[in-house]
Design an enzyme around this catalytic site. Structure first.
Site, mmCIF file in Angstrom:
data_model
loop_
_atom_site.group_PDB
_atom_site.id
_atom_site.type_symbol
_atom_site.label_atom_id
_atom_site.label_comp_id
_atom_site.label_asym_id
_atom_site.label_seq_id
_atom_site.Cartn_x
_atom_site.Cartn_y
_atom_site.Cartn_z
ATOM 1 N N CYS A 108 25.967 109.027 48.086
ATOM 2 C CA CYS A 108 26.228 110.457 48.257
ATOM 3 C C CYS A 108 25.381 111.060 49.371
ATOM 4 C CB CYS A 108 25.944 111.174 46.930
ATOM 5 S SG CYS A 108 25.991 112.971 47.042
ATOM 6 N N TYR A 150 34.801 116.779 54.633
ATOM 7 C CA TYR A 150 35.541 116.820 53.371
ATOM 8 C C TYR A 150 36.768 117.719 53.493
ATOM 9 C CZ TYR A 150 31.777 114.368 50.978
ATOM 10 O OH TYR A 150 30.872 113.415 50.584
#
Length: 351
Positions: A55, A186
């Protein structure tokens, strides 16, 4: 490199047809502070930082903890690279249980404080070890607090990643980088329409062009030393070619085709505390296995070639002092070393 996906129940939906991607930014805003204003004072050994090396948001906390030398006072639990529909899990640990918290799933710490917690079970998270309760998952504030609230426990020679006289500029840079780059990739990958994708794509590469101009004649984003701003940009850049370029369709250019940013990213990668936190195997497995609406086969690509991260960058000619008046951090703790088969050197070109 291990890429088997057998046994993972990771299917989830990340794209809403016809809509732009909107990140839920309602995090648990409780803070661990020197004065304990929220009921959680800074105390050595009391808290555990839970992360996944996959992450980018968690990677920030791993880097800052390393640079500041907080390992002796803030332990770290590492979740595996994939998660199921609900929670990150401790599948890397013996019997799949975190050895300090005694739980198999990060959601257990969330539920201990907020029964039935309905928002995302996210990393990084700081957990109060005595109660087993999550304290915060507010990743943006978390790293700032590690720099400012944990100062008494910083190592000798720790850099000042958030110097007072530069905070306004750092904050301004961080806002733009978050909007267009950190979150921008994203917005490209999880866009639910062609229009939403193209809007995000345009803003992403416009911002990368601006950052290239900014970094052309200065070594770091703000001032002549590494700051919080560099940490935040780095964790997106280091994932760019491995996942964002292909998986998220951020494909105007690879990072390796943007000379200034590629040299800047390599400079940081080769700085102690940055590249030694990067697990390319976990990064690739996370994105390609978990995002099944983007990659329903869960096939993890063998490429790209990554050994270029270790090549000379030439940025030292711009001057700058990476750690200011401080010193590099010590090597990673033996139990926190990235496996050699997961590093850049393990991903050479086919042949």
């Amino acid at each position: 490199m291990t890429t088997s996906t057998e046994g993972y129940d990771t299917a989830g939906a990340y794209v809403t047809t016809g809509e732009s991607f909107r990140r839920d930014t309602n995090y648990i805003t409780t803070r661990v502070t020197a004065d304990g204003r929220d009921g959680y004072p800074v105390e050595p050994g009391r808290y555990r930082l839970v992360v996944s090396r996959a992450c980018p948001w968690a990677n920030r906390a791993v880097i800052v903890r390393r640079l500041l030398g907080l390992e002796p006072v803030l332990s770290m639990g590492i979740c595996g690279p994939t998660h199921d529909r609900r929670s990150w899990t401790f599948d890397l640990d013996p019997d799949g249980v975190d050895p300090v918290l005694g739980i198999p799933r990060l959601q257990d710490a969330y539920f201990a404080r907020f029964p039935g917690y309905e928002r995302g079970i996210t990393v990084p998270a700081i957990v109060d070890v005595p109660t087993g309760q999550v304290v915060t998952n507010d990743y943006a504030q978390m790293t700032l607090d590690l720099s400012t609230q944990w100062r008494t426990h910083h190592r000798d020679g720790a850099p000042d990643l958030y110097p007072e006289h530069l905070r306004a500029e750092i904050d301004a840079v961080n806002r733009l980088v978050f909007r267009d780059v950190n979150n921008g990739v994203y917005k490209c990958g999880f866009a639910g329409s062609q229009e939403a994708y193209e809007r995000a794509y345009t803003r992403l590469f416009a911002r990368l062009d601006d950052l290239s101009d900014r970094l052309r004649d200065q070594r770091y984003l703000v001032g002549d030393t590494i700051t919080e701003a560099d940490v935040r940009l780095f964790t997106t850049l280091v994932r760019f070619d491995a996942v964002y370029h292909g998986h998220f369709k951020c494909n105007r250019q690879k990072l390796t085709e943007m000379p200034v940013l590629w040299a800047y990213a390599r400079d940081l990668f080769q700085t102690p505390g940055f590249g030694d936190t990067i697990d390319f195997d976990h990064i690739k497995k996370h994105y390609y296995v978990v995002h099944t609406d983007l990659n329903p086969t869960q096939i993890v690509p063998r490429g790209p070639e990554l050994s270029g991260w270790l090549s000379p960058h030439g940025r030292e000619t711009l001057g700058g002092r990476p750690f200011g008046d401080g010193t590099p951090p010590d090597p990673p703790r033996p139990d926190e070393v990235v496996p050699p088969e997961h590093t850049a050197a393990a991903f050479p070109s086919a042949g």
